[in-house]
Design an enzyme around this catalytic site. Structure first.
Site, short mmCIF file in Angstrom:
data_model
loop_
_atom_site.label_atom_id
_atom_site.label_comp_id
_atom_site.label_asym_id
_atom_site.label_seq_id
_atom_site.Cartn_x
_atom_site.Cartn_y
_atom_site.Cartn_z
CG ASP A 101 40.99 42.93 42.51
OD1 ASP A 101 41.33 41.80 42.91
OD2 ASP A 101 40.57 43.14 41.36
CD GLU A 138 43.77 39.57 43.97
OE1 GLU A 138 43.31 38.52 43.50
OE2 GLU A 138 43.71 40.64 43.36
#
Length: 345
Positions: A26, A79
């Site tokens: 993330d 990401e």
């Protein structure tokens, strides 16, 4: 050193003990840039005077080398929301070594386009084509993830315009576009059958929706798209550049119709997609085709079993020597409102 080892050991633990297929990291950008989300005076430059976090770069290279080296076949997904180069490049070539990059640009463009009233889609036509212009930069994965269906953003079905039947038809067409587009695919659970409520970790997904024929039809449609994807290598073999994806007409702005085809290295068993993003019924839509011969209908999203109106397309259409879309041959057929038609040739 201890913190880096702790994090890498955690990744290895998940692979080794729980046999997960991969990990999605993330907010990678917040680690790569020293000045990410900070104002002047709130960050310290690296030893070269730049804003790159050299320690984070080295950590990602080490993490990906360890995980992918120890567990072949697993994937590491970043990401990463900026234009940082070589996120999926080889570590030996100064890349970060991730397997795939989360294509947030495609996701935002796709969602922005799909939630528009169809009348305004012609003015936003190239939102849907833009991602192919940079497709060769990284190994991308197209994502409609948990982030898109929480915090008052609505479920995928809830984003669609129109009455209930229109929402389902739009989503069937949108999923066809996503599946045909270059790049790997990720769809968050519940969206394959059109869950109406946003996702919540406090309850299970709304399986009861499948008692409704429209939800059941959408699930069947997405399942048939997946079966098509699995059966034909042209859908995934040449994903990383421009060789496996060819636009036929990316410029039909007035009708908001996109046509393209996918091909593999053999040039056989190609798949052509024609997708209508307006409520207009195109009784005799003509599309240019790359070669003469027969075009076999594989899927038509307007079939009644998927929740459509049952507009029929001939199972086999022979091309005609009518120049169209820059091609010498073309075919004509009925393209229903918000419908996707997929042909094999």
């Amino acid at each position: 050193g201890e913190v880096k080892n702790f994090l890498i050991d955690n990744a290895i633990f998940w692979m080794n003990e729980f046999h997960v297929d991969g990990l999605r990291v993330d907010a990678v950008a917040s680690m790569l840039y020293l000045d990410y989300g900070k104002k002047d005076g709130q960050w310290v430059a690296n030893k070269y005077g730049g804003n790159k976090n050299l320690e984070a770069i080295e950590f990602f290279k080490h993490l990906n080398s360890c995980v992918l080296g120890m567990f072949p076949g697993t994937v590491m997904i970043a990401e990463e929301s900026t234009a940082w180069p070589k996120v999926t490049g080889n570590v030996e070539d100064d890349g970060l070594g991730f397997s795939f990059k989360w294509n947030m640009g495609w996701m935002h463009d796709f969602c922005d386009y799909m939630k528009l009233d169809p009348y305004f889609r012609k003015d936003n036509h190239y939102k849907m084509t833009f991602a192919m212009s940079y497709n060769a930069a990284e190994n991308y994965i197209l994502v409609l993830s948990h982030d898109e269906v929480v915090h008052l953003k609505c479920s995928m079905l809830g984003k669609m315009p129109g009455y209930t039947v229109d929402k389902f038809a739009n989503l069937r067409a949108g999923y066809a576009f996503m599946m045909g587009h270059a790049g790997k695919k990720l769809l968050f659970m519940g969206q394959e059958f059109g869950q109406e409520r946003e996702w919540s970790e406090a309850r299970e997904i709304d399986w009861f929706s499948l008692e409704d024929p429209l939800h059941k039809g959408l699930q069947l449609w997405y399942g048939d798209l997946l079966r098509l994807y699995n059966k034909y290598p042209c859908m995934y073999e040449l994903d990383g550049g421009f060789e496996g994806f060819r636009w036929i007409n990316a410029d039909d702005t007035e009708k908001s119709i996109y046509s393209f085809y996918r091909q593999d290295h053999t040039g056989r068993n190609n798949l052509m997609f024609v997708i209508n993003f307006t409520p207009m019924d195109r009784g005799d839509y003509r599309v240019g085709v790359p070669r003469s011969g027969k075009y076999t209908l594989m899927l038509n999203s307007d079939e009644a079993k998927y929740g459509g109106n049952g507009a029929e397309i001939a199972q086999t259409i022979k091309s005609e020597p009518i120049p169209w879309d820059g091609q010498e041959q073309s075919i004509g057929f009925r393209l229903a409102p918000f419908a996707a038609a997929i042909f094999k040739f």
